[in-house]
Design an enzyme around this catalytic site. Structure first.
Site, mmCIF file in Angstrom:
data_model
loop_
_atom_site.group_PDB
_atom_site.id
_atom_site.type_symbol
_atom_site.label_atom_id
_atom_site.label_comp_id
_atom_site.label_asym_id
_atom_site.label_seq_id
_atom_site.Cartn_x
_atom_site.Cartn_y
_atom_site.Cartn_z
ATOM 1 N N LYS A 176 20.837 47.033 66.923
ATOM 2 C CA LYS A 176 21.562 48.146 66.310
ATOM 3 C C LYS A 176 22.966 47.659 65.973
ATOM 4 O O LYS A 176 23.713 47.223 66.843
ATOM 5 C CB LYS A 176 21.634 49.322 67.287
ATOM 6 N N LYS B 216 18.186 48.549 63.114
ATOM 7 C CA LYS B 216 18.914 49.687 62.555
ATOM 8 C C LYS B 216 20.297 49.259 62.120
ATOM 9 O O LYS B 216 20.948 48.570 62.894
ATOM 10 C CB LYS B 216 19.015 50.757 63.651
HETATM 11 C C1 PBG Z 1 23.650 57.041 68.742
HETATM 12 C C2 PBG Z 1 22.953 57.059 67.440
HETATM 13 C C3 PBG Z 1 23.549 56.999 66.180
HETATM 14 C C4 PBG Z 1 22.516 57.052 65.249
HETATM 15 C C5 PBG Z 1 21.332 57.147 65.954
HETATM 16 N N1 PBG Z 1 21.626 57.129 67.322
HETATM 17 C C6 PBG Z 1 24.968 56.983 65.778
HETATM 18 C C7 PBG Z 1 25.873 55.924 66.179
HETATM 19 O O1 PBG Z 1 25.516 54.919 66.785
HETATM 20 O O2 PBG Z 1 27.041 56.119 65.875
HETATM 21 C C8 PBG Z 1 22.703 57.007 63.769
HETATM 22 C C9 PBG Z 1 21.571 57.452 62.980
HETATM 23 C C10 PBG Z 1 21.880 57.706 61.557
HETATM 24 O O3 PBG Z 1 22.947 57.356 61.011
HETATM 25 O O4 PBG Z 1 21.010 58.299 60.923
HETATM 26 N N2 PBG Z 1 23.291 58.119 69.534
#
Ligand code: PBG
Length: 321
Positions: free
Chosen positions: A194, A247
């Site tokens: 991520k 991601k």
């Molecule tokens: C964290 C989380 C995020 C997303 C999914 N889980 C946000 C982040 O890390 O700031 C983002 C998903 C998206 O942008 O659709 N809980």
């Protein structure tokens, strides 16, 4: 020399269908759902046209509608009534996500419920974990806390827990705790690779989860790195992840492909909020045709993803039913 005529097999829809290499199946789509504790927080998300925040009751109805479209799974995000420094509402067995898990599994038992596991929607500072005295996210304290949270999701009946905090060692801690409490069938889908991405912008509006100071670069990955993503994935597999995730999606298709070539576990890709909003905005302006959505989803499958998490799941399923 016989002339090679590649166009011969592109001549008609039937010929193109015959030689088509990849296809998106509804069975591989996951629809993210935002669930709010306070009714006044429900409603459309302005930066994500077509996507709403739901009360628990409305989330149950939406889960039913998605099930009717044959979408197999939803990914839940909770927006609690109150946030504090510790994110304490996240570990409340009567919290918003726990309520939603119970209600959805009760009303639509076949729907797979995946719960995103993170603290950023629950903390007033917006970081994904517990802060130490210096204001840094404390890795091990966060792992311990999120493990407690995961047990409340499991008790509520969740099918899959998806840790998105990017702390080290969390998958092993979660697997051990779930097993020790008898939740041997609760699967772990790790957000392994991520990235600290600008493409999460609309999500942070939706979940009111922007960090109030600093950014997430000390725990989420640096965009230019791909070998590091493979190390993260290898570690999560070793620690017991059932499936791993890359991601965001579109800007990281090379990472999906590298992961596919290196590992045999199921790979998920998250087509995140910013990717959704970009396409929606261009389509709304008439700059792109709707089939740009189909082209996007098949790109994930072509790159090697098994599971595609996308805000487009419902509209794709409606259009391709
Ligand atoms: C964290 C989380 C995020 C997303 C999914 N889980 C946000 C982040 O890390 O700031 C983002 C998903 C998206 O942008 O659709 N809980």
């Amino acid at each position: 020399m016989i002339a090679v005529r590649m166009r011969r097999l592109r001549r008609t829809p039937a010929l193109r269908g015959l030689v088509r290499e990849h296809v998106v199946r509804v069975e591989q789509l996951v629809q993210p759902l935002f669930v709010v504790e306070r009714t006044e927080d429900a409603g459309p998300i302005s930066s994500m046209p077509g996507i709403s925040r739901y009360t628990v009751d409305d989330a149950v109805a939406e889960a039913g509608a998605l099930h009717a479209l044959q979408i197999p799974a939803i990914l839940l995000f909770g927006i609690p009534r109150k946030k504090d420094a510790a994110g304490s509402s996240n570990a409340d067995s009567g919290g918003v996500v726990q309520q939603a898990i119970r209600a959805i599994k009760n009303a639509v038992p076949e729907m797979l419920v995946i719960a995103d596991l993170c603290n950023c929607e629950y903390t007033d500072h917006g970081h994904c974990g517990v802060l130490d005295a210096a204001g840094n996210v404390d890795n091990d304290a966060t792992v311990a806390y999120l493990t407690r949270v995961a047990l409340t999701y499991a008790s509520a009946g969740v099918d899959v827990v998806a840790p998105s905090d990017m702390m080290d060692g969390r998958v092993e801690a979660l697997r051990s705790a779930l097993d020790a409490h008898g939740f041997i069938d609760v699967a772990l889908l790790a957000y392994s690779a991520k990235y600290a991405s600008a493409f999460y912008g609309p999500f942070r509006e939706a979940a009111q989860s922007s960090p109030q100071f600093g950014d997430r670069r000390s725990y989420q990955m640096d965009a230019p790195n791909v070998r590091e993503a493979l190390r993260e994935i290898a570690l999560d597999i070793e620690e017991g992840a059932d499936a791993v995730m890359v991601k965001p999606g579109l800007p990281y298709l090379d990472v999906v492909r590298a992961a596919r070539d290196s590992f045999d576990v199921p790979i998920a890709v998250y087509n995140v909020s910013g990717e959704y909003s970009m396409l929606k905005a261009a389509i709304a302006n008439g700059w792109l045709e709707e089939r740009a959505i189909d082209e996007t989803l098949v790109a994930f499958v072509r790159a090697g993803a098994d599971i595609v998490i996308t805000y487009f799941a419902k509209e794709w399923a409606v259009r391709n039913r």
